[in-house]
Design an enzyme around this catalytic site. Structure first.
Site, short mmCIF file in Angstrom:
data_model
loop_
_atom_site.label_atom_id
_atom_site.label_comp_id
_atom_site.label_asym_id
_atom_site.label_seq_id
_atom_site.Cartn_x
_atom_site.Cartn_y
_atom_site.Cartn_z
N GLY A 1 4.26 1.02 -0.82
CA GLY A 1 5.26 0.78 -1.85
C GLY A 1 4.85 1.23 -3.24
N MET B 1 1.93 8.61 3.72
CA MET B 1 3.24 8.05 4.08
C MET B 1 4.14 7.99 2.86
SD MET B 1 5.16 6.84 6.53
CE MET B 1 6.65 7.45 5.72
N GLY C 1 0.80 -1.21 0.00
CA GLY C 1 0.00 0.00 0.00
C GLY C 1 0.84 1.26 0.00
N ASP D 1 5.26 12.48 10.47
CA ASP D 1 4.89 13.24 11.66
C ASP D 1 5.09 14.74 11.43
OD1 ASP D 1 4.41 10.81 13.02
OD2 ASP D 1 6.54 10.64 13.49
N ASN E 1 6.95 -0.23 10.29
CA ASN E 1 6.62 -0.03 11.71
C ASN E 1 6.78 -1.31 12.53
OD1 ASN E 1 5.95 2.71 12.20
ND2 ASN E 1 4.09 2.46 10.97
N HIS F 1 8.36 7.58 16.68
CA HIS F 1 7.36 7.54 15.60
C HIS F 1 6.14 6.71 16.02
CE1 HIS F 1 5.78 7.81 11.59
NE2 HIS F 1 5.87 6.51 11.37
#
Length: 354
Positions: free
Chosen positions: A55, A269, A53, A191, A160, A218
């Site tokens: 990538g 992201m 998602g 962030d 993550n 994070h």
């Protein structure tokens, strides 16, 4: 006819590297020459987890970056399809796809920058720690291959929980004898992007003109926006500070819940990851004053890893800046962040050492 076959083979080789060896044997085509005519000189970038998602939009945006000359897309599934799709974009970067563990090392040889978004996404109710057992093993395997194939590459880690996966990467590189703390960077740019956006909304500013330092880590309370240091200088009420801090810390959860089981923060992201990757490439090129926040091996606090502003250069992190003056609210937040971070860091270190 021979010239025509050569041209067709060259195009096919971009999309399907496994066949490239056969093409080389039959036609004398060298891998290094397999690139589009007129392609600009630039850097070699690999994305590990390119079919996911994050990538896929990340791969698309990196294909658009003029600093990228060669883009390697690796994943354990669907890499050929994503590669074929991305390769049709009329930008100069050459794209090659790599599928499965057996092609991982081929994907990494000679890379200047490796970006790792690989892993499973968060779902409603999941914390970043819930992802640990799966993603920790993925990052460990990928970093073992990086240590072997491109130990001098700059490594951007997105997977993550970043608070733990960066220490995992460091321990893997230490075991292999190739750890360079300047070259291993956890991407916390999202962030900062969120903080810039949310502050701009409150203050009625253009988010492109806002710069909010976000330090710590994070995840949750480890994400500490330093609202007292916002540029341009802004004055917030305590209610605004509480609102902004909470929203920045829980921005990921906001997206996960809004998508209602359909995914996590993938598009924002990817945008943030490309913004940070572009900064790394500009620094590798030799641009001056490339400064961003990142989660790195650090002596800013007593913790071995911490996110703060760093200056990037040809060797990765060239300088780590101190936190600067903090107000009472931020000092209290810093203590909470450090307490949470310490456990996450140790969790990553222990995973590799066990």
């Amino acid at each position: 006819m021979q010239q025509s076959n050569l041209r067709i083979a060259r195009i096919a080789a971009h999309i399907n590297p496994p066949n490239l060896q056969m093409v080389e044997e039959d036609l004398g085509l060298e891998r290094v020459n397999c690139r589009a005519k007129g392609a600009s000189s630039g850097f070699k970038v690999a994305i590990l987890g390119a079919a996911g998602g994050i990538g896929q939009p990340l791969a698309m945006l990196m294909k658009m970056n003029p600093l990228v000359s060669l883009l390697h897309l690796y994943d354990v599934v669907n890499a050929p399809g994503v590669t074929a799709d991305i390769s049709h974009m009329d930008t100069s970067a050459v794209v090659r796809g790599f599928l499965g563990q057996q092609q991982l090392e081929d994907a990494l040889i000679g890379m200047d920058l490796v970006i790792i978004p690989a892993g499973v996404p968060r779902k409603p109710g999941m914390t970043r720690d819930d992802l640990f057992n799966i993603n920790a093993g993925i990052v460990k395997t990928l970093c073992e291959a990086i240590a072997k194939c491109c130990p001098k590459a700059i490594v951007n880690i997105i997977s993550n929980p970043v608070n733990s996966t960066v220490p995992i990467a460091a321990e893997v590189f230490k075991k292999a004898g190739v750890f360079d703390p300047k070259r291993v960077l956890g991407v916390t740019m999202l962030d900062v992007v969120r903080a810039n956006t949310f502050v701009a909304e409150i203050m009625g500013l253009d988010p492109r003109e806002v710069d909010v330092p976000v330090v710590g880590g994070h995840a949750g309370v480890t994400i500490l926006p330093l609202l007292s240091q916002v540029k341009p200088l802004c004055s917030f009420t305590q209610k605004e500070i509480d609102y902004l801090t909470d929203r920045i810390q829980n921005g990921g959860t906001e997206v996960v819940e809004a998508k209602a089981g359909a995914g996590s923060a993938t598009l924002s992201m990817a945008y943030a990851a490309v913004k940070f990757a572009d900064a790394c490439l500009r620094a590798l090129r030799g641009d001056a004053a490339v400064v961003h926040c990142a989660y790195v091996a650090s002596a800013v606090t007593e913790l071995p890893f911490f996110a703060s502003k760093v200056r990037l250069g040809r060797n990765g992190v060239e300088e780590i800046y101190p936190l600067g003056p903090l107000n009472d609210y931020e000092r209290a937040g810093l203590e909470k962040a450090k307490k949470e971070l310490a456990g996450s860091i140790q969790k990553g270190v222990s995973f590799v050492k066990k």
